[in-house]
Design an enzyme around this catalytic site. Structure first.
Site, PDB file in Angstrom:
ATOM      1  N   ASP A  88      -6.902  -4.892  -3.859  1.00  0.00           N
ATOM      2  CA  ASP A  88      -6.578  -3.490  -3.581  1.00  0.00           C
ATOM      3  C   ASP A  88      -5.329  -3.032  -4.334  1.00  0.00           C
ATOM      4  O   ASP A  88      -5.166  -1.861  -4.663  1.00  0.00           O
ATOM      5  CB  ASP A  88      -6.342  -3.261  -2.088  1.00  0.00           C
ATOM      6  CG  ASP A  88      -7.295  -4.042  -1.184  1.00  0.00           C
ATOM      7  OD1 ASP A  88      -7.694  -5.156  -1.574  1.00  0.00           O
ATOM      8  OD2 ASP A  88      -7.616  -3.549  -0.105  1.00  0.00           O
ATOM      9  N   ASP A 126       0.798  -1.221   0.000  1.00  0.00           N
ATOM     10  CA  ASP A 126       0.000   0.000   0.000  1.00  0.00           C
ATOM     11  C   ASP A 126       0.837   1.280   0.000  1.00  0.00           C
ATOM     12  O   ASP A 126       0.289   2.387   0.164  1.00  0.00           O
ATOM     13  CB  ASP A 126      -0.984  -0.012   1.177  1.00  0.00           C
ATOM     14  CG  ASP A 126      -2.162  -0.933   0.901  1.00  0.00           C
ATOM     15  OD1 ASP A 126      -2.517  -1.096  -0.278  1.00  0.00           O
ATOM     16  OD2 ASP A 126      -2.714  -1.494   1.861  1.00  0.00           O
TER      17      ASP A 126
HETATM   18  N1  GLY Z   1      -6.771  -1.539   1.293  1.00  0.00           N
HETATM   19  C1  GLY Z   1      -7.507  -2.022   2.411  1.00  0.00           C
HETATM   20  C2  GLY Z   1      -8.929  -1.617   2.397  1.00  0.00           C
HETATM   21  O1  GLY Z   1      -9.507  -1.267   1.385  1.00  0.00           O
HETATM   22  O2  GLY Z   1      -9.519  -1.661   3.464  1.00  0.00           O
END
Ligand code: GLY
Length: 375
Positions: free
Chosen positions: A151, A94
């Site tokens: 994600d 992320d």
């Molecule tokens: N990337 C983690 C979420 O969408 O909660």
């Protein structure tokens, strides 16, 4: 332009001008708001994946208005995120979300050289998570060497951007391998997607598809679907490859078919019908993806996507936006995970507000285009 869009944008500017002062007083990167105050991330301090969204809001508003107060607040929180690049241990795939919207936005909007190298540093960390068996590893932990999640489609933008900046195709090549794996292993026949695929880290064979943040294995987590919709659209735009746009169209059609009658978004499209569980972050993110997809495909099909985006945004504005002075955030009924994991259920969560603001900026023609490889 519809009048409510300008009104919502003006109210967002006021809310976050007050919010920038409050967050600076509190000395945190806001994650959610509660009881008239901001609350920091629930886990992992400033390495939690959402740290970029607050500076992202500030940069979007700075780009649209030129008000230096937003920029100052973005830079205050950028320092905290840059420190995390050194700490490293808790960072994961992320870094795309975290640094595209902070240091990346800083570089894009001001040309700052330190921000450029910090963003390239983040891109290098993301590239370092690539497993040549065919996927980008999501999270740390010995037991999760084979985990990849939907994600990550959003994080790929950092890699396309890095190839553009360095004229080195390696970053984009990794992004495309991961996007192809995602298309093959995460997308289902009906256009829905799963959240997690566990691969054998040595062979790349898909071993399992657990439920993740959705209701159950085989269900359909709506925010994951929004990541797929917007993420494949971005991969299509950033790589120029039509197959990703086609994947985005499948994701979009499925998402649109599942929007609630009132225009809001269930947390999981296959959740039990007897319990209300909404995630407005999913609706806001999907609206951004639909607006971009509409531009790419054009024609009648594009109009359908744009109309769906407007329906989602209008519902968020009319049914779930808290514009009162006491509330430091906008969207209510944001839900981090279907099964409460402590990160928030039916509350205001600031990354929902980020996508709502981004969508308003797209509609008003000022979007800072923070996910795009090229300006
Ligand atoms: N990337 C983690 C979420 O969408 O909660």
């Amino acid at each position: 332009m519809e009048k409510w869009v300008d009104e919502a944008f003006a109210r967002a500017c006021e809310k976050f001008a007050r919010g920038a002062k409050l967050a600076a007083q509190q000395g945190i990167i806001p994650y959610k708001s509660e009881g008239g105050r901001y609350v920091a991330s629930p886990f992992d301090g400033n390495s939690w994946w959402t740290g970029g969204f607050w500076p992202g809001i500030m940069w979007q508003l700075y780009k649209a208005t030129g008000n230096e107060a937003y920029k100052d607040e973005a830079l205050r929180t950028e320092k905290m995120l840059v420190d995390e690049l050194m700490t490293f241990d808790l960072l994961n795939h992320d870094v795309g979300f975290m640094y595209l919207l902070s240091t990346g936005a800083h570089e894009r909007i001001t040309g700052d050289k330190r921000a450029l190298s910090n963003t390239l540093h983040a891109a290098t960390l993301l590239a370092g998570r690539f497993n040549p068996a065919g996927f980008i590893r999501a999270w740390p932990g010995e037991e999760r060497t084979g985990y990849a999640i939907i994600d990550c489609m959003m994080n790929l933008s950092l890699l396309y951007w890095a190839s553009e900046k360095t004229h080195d195709p390696r970053f984009a090549a990794i992004a495309k391998i991961h996007a192809d794996t995602t298309m093959r292993e995460f997308l289902r026949e009906d256009g829905s997607s799963c959240h997690i695929v566990i691969f054998d880290p040595n062979t790349g064979k898909a071993l399992d598809r657990p439920g993740g943040q959705g209701y159950a294995p085989g269900s359909s987590w709506s925010r994951g679907q929004a990541w797929a919709l917007y993420g494949f659209t971005l991969s299509g735009i950033n790589s120029g490859e039509q197959r990703y746009i086609d994947a985005a169209r499948r994701c979009a059609k499925y998402f649109i078919a599942n929007i609630r009658e009132d225009g809001l978004t269930d947390c999981d499209f296959r959740q039990p019908k007897d319990e209300e569980r909404i995630d407005n972050i999913a609706g806001a993110c999907a609206a951004c993806g639909l607006l971009e997809l509409a531009n790419v495909v054009g024609g009648e099909e594009g109009e359908t996507y744009r109309a769906a985006a407007m329906r989602l945004l209008r519902a968020l504005n009319d049914l779930c936006a808290d514009w009162s002075e006491e509330a430091p955030g906008i969207l209510q009924k944001c839900t981090a995970s279907y099964h409460d994991d402590g990160a928030g259920r039916h509350v205001n969560i600031l990354y929902g507000d980020y996508f709502f603001v981004e969508a308003l900026c797209k509609l008003r023609g000022t979007d800072a285009r923070l996910w795009m490889a090229r300006a």
